[in-house]
Design an enzyme around this catalytic site. Structure first.
Site, PDB file in Angstrom:
ATOM      1  N   PRO A  34       1.069  -0.916  -0.504  1.00  0.00           N
ATOM      2  CA  PRO A  34       0.176  -0.265   0.324  1.00  0.00           C
ATOM      3  C   PRO A  34       0.966   1.318   0.425  1.00  0.00           C
ATOM      4  CG  PRO A  34      -0.728  -1.858   1.541  1.00  0.00           C
ATOM      5  CD  PRO A  34       0.646  -1.952   1.418  1.00  0.00           C
ATOM      6  N   GLU A  35       0.149   2.185  -1.026  1.00  0.00           N
ATOM      7  CA  GLU A  35       0.991   3.671  -0.600  1.00  0.00           C
ATOM      8  C   GLU A  35       0.192   4.507  -0.858  1.00  0.00           C
ATOM      9  OE1 GLU A  35       4.815   3.449  -3.787  1.00  0.00           O
ATOM     10  OE2 GLU A  35       5.037   1.570  -3.205  1.00  0.00           O
TER      11      GLU A  35
ATOM     12  N   LYS B 287       1.086   7.009   4.459  1.00  0.00           N
ATOM     13  CA  LYS B 287       0.327   6.247   4.047  1.00  0.00           C
ATOM     14  C   LYS B 287      -0.284   5.188   5.554  1.00  0.00           C
ATOM     15  CE  LYS B 287       4.312   4.796   1.995  1.00  0.00           C
ATOM     16  NZ  LYS B 287       5.966   3.877   2.278  1.00  0.00           N
TER      17      LYS B 287
ATOM     18  N   TYR C  85      -6.913 -13.184   9.488  1.00  0.00           N
ATOM     19  CA  TYR C  85      -5.541 -11.458   9.426  1.00  0.00           C
ATOM     20  C   TYR C  85      -6.264 -10.323  10.125  1.00  0.00           C
ATOM     21  CZ  TYR C  85      -3.517 -15.159   7.558  1.00  0.00           C
ATOM     22  OH  TYR C  85      -2.855 -16.880   6.969  1.00  0.00           O
TER      23      TYR C  85
ATOM     24  N   ARG D 182       0.790  -9.678   7.157  1.00  0.00           N
ATOM     25  CA  ARG D 182       2.211 -10.120   7.704  1.00  0.00           C
ATOM     26  C   ARG D 182       2.986  -8.982   8.682  1.00  0.00           C
ATOM     27  NH1 ARG D 182       5.647  -9.570   1.352  1.00  0.00           N
ATOM     28  NH2 ARG D 182       4.407 -11.118   0.687  1.00  0.00           N
TER      29      ARG D 182
ATOM     30  N   LYS E  49      19.729  18.720  -1.225  1.00  0.00           N
ATOM     31  CA  LYS E  49      19.556  17.173  -0.900  1.00  0.00           C
ATOM     32  C   LYS E  49      21.020  17.007  -2.372  1.00  0.00           C
ATOM     33  CE  LYS E  49      16.228  17.336   1.421  1.00  0.00           C
ATOM     34  NZ  LYS E  49      16.849  17.661   3.188  1.00  0.00           N
TER      35      LYS E  49
ATOM     36  N   ASN F 161       8.044   2.454  -3.016  1.00  0.00           N
ATOM     37  CA  ASN F 161       8.701   2.269  -4.331  1.00  0.00           C
ATOM     38  C   ASN F 161       8.248   2.159  -5.743  1.00  0.00           C
ATOM     39  OD1 ASN F 161      11.796   1.386  -5.000  1.00  0.00           O
ATOM     40  ND2 ASN F 161      11.068  -0.256  -4.523  1.00  0.00           N
TER      41      ASN F 161
END
Length: 363
Positions: free
Chosen positions: A2-3, A60, A107, A126, A167, A186
């Site tokens: 999940p993003e 998130k 779960y 997880r 940066k 990602n």
């Protein structure tokens, strides 16, 4: 994983179907690894007879605003998901529950029933998500430590370019730094860099004003499109690298151009060498080497594999604890963890007891 688009889709689904309704039943999992800082009984009691008045998101993270505090908040981690039973049509695919599905799932970490009979569950197979009960989720870590939300609080072009100029790290890990900008993970980072034609290893401070402006525009366009279709990846544009970034090296192409994979600061990054070239001083330096190890299963990245190896050498518990406590400012938070631990206890007496399972590697 999940993003921002996936979490925003969850927030939108809950807001659409649950605002104004009262919680008449709650079941919290007996799982201290996911349920943070509050007992199961206290959590359940704090929700009863409360009305959901708003649903918020930053990066998130998502939280429910009730008619009085405390409020439940959800840090999705690797596999956190929201399911809503009884919702026939929704763009958020993880909200659909079929009649044949186990309900609530073994779960499930957070389950509530509303006064109109609607039932909602937050699951995490997880167990790298975190569910908290807080008086003001936005005022404490991890949410208070986040940078501006990439969708709701976009930087101006001037602010973004100025921040990049300071940066001196590669642009890919900078985009994943949740203290710099929150919500990008990602796949989104790979997509926006591809759309902007910027190499993931390019030093952020070396980007020109034009490149910075194009990158900011790409972030906006990718996120808005993903949110518009409810994070349904089948509706993402066909020219997105997203559709091929999980294929094996040598077999991944976008618009007929080859996709390569390199490791940038511990993260596997998909890019198109023909279009995303290093510029300036970096163009004359040795090119980054692609990963030599076999490609990881879908959902796993190089940093995750590194964490796994570290734990196998005896640093596991400490590494996991540190990863969880620093999720808001790490490159991509708890998404870097991959061990799959199966719950040993049912979420509530009387619910179906899960069959004994053995640990296995993520596929």
């Amino acid at each position: 994983m999940p993003e921002l688009p996936e979490v925003e889709a969850a927030r939108s689904a809950v807001a659409e179907h649950c605002i104004g309704k009262k919680i008449v039943k709650s079941i919290i999992a007996d799982d201290s690894k996911v349920i943070n800082g509050v007992s199961r009984s206290d959590f359940e009691a704090a929700l009863l007879n409360k009305t959901i008045v708003a649903v918020h998101r930053k990066g998130k993270n998502m939280w429910l605003q009730l008619d009085s505090p405390p409020f439940p908040s959800f840090q999705f981690g690797m596999a956190g998901a929201v399911y809503i039973k009884g919702v026939a049509i929704t763009k958020y695919k993880r909200s659909a529950v079929n009649d044949a599905d186990e309900w609530p799932s073994k779960y499930s970490k957070f389950f509530i029933e509303l006064n109109d009979g609607l039932e909602i569950s937050f699951t995490d197979k997880r167990r790298f998500a975190t569910v908290r009960l807080l008086d003001n989720p936005a005022s404490v870590p991890p949410i208070s430590a986040l940078g501006p939300d990439a969708l709701l609080e976009p930087m101006t072009e001037g602010e973004f370019i100025k921040s990049l100029s300071k940066k001196k790290i590669a642009i890919k890990p900078l985009l994943l730094d949740q203290s710099f900008i929150s919500g990008i993970g990602n796949w989104v980072a790979d997509e926006v860099l591809y759309q902007a034609r910027i190499h993931p290893s390019q030093n952020a401070s070396s980007l020109s004003k034009e490149e910075g402006a194009i990158l900011l525009k790409s972030i906006k366009e990718v996120l808005e499109k993903a949110v518009e279709v409810g994070a349904d990846s089948s509706q993402y544009p066909s020219n997105w690298i997203f559709h091929s970034r999980e294929k094996k090296p040598g077999k991944a192409f976008v618009d007929g151009k080859k996709i390569d994979f390199i490791t940038v600061r511990g993260r596997t990054s998909a890019y198109v060498p023909e279009l995303q070239k290093l510029t300036g001083v970096q163009a004359t330096e040795a090119p980054a080497k692609p990963p030599t190890a076999k490609r990881k299963p879908q959902g796993m990245n190089e940093s995750q594999d590194a964490n796994k190896s570290k734990r196998s050498r005896g640093g596991g518990k400490k590494a996991t604890a540190e990863s969880k406590s620093r999720e808001s400012i790490d490159s991509d938070g708890s998404d870097d963890d991959v061990h799959e631990n199966i719950d040993k206890k049912p979420t509530k007496a009387g619910t179906k007891k899960p069959q004994k399972q053995t640990k296995r590697k993520a596929k």
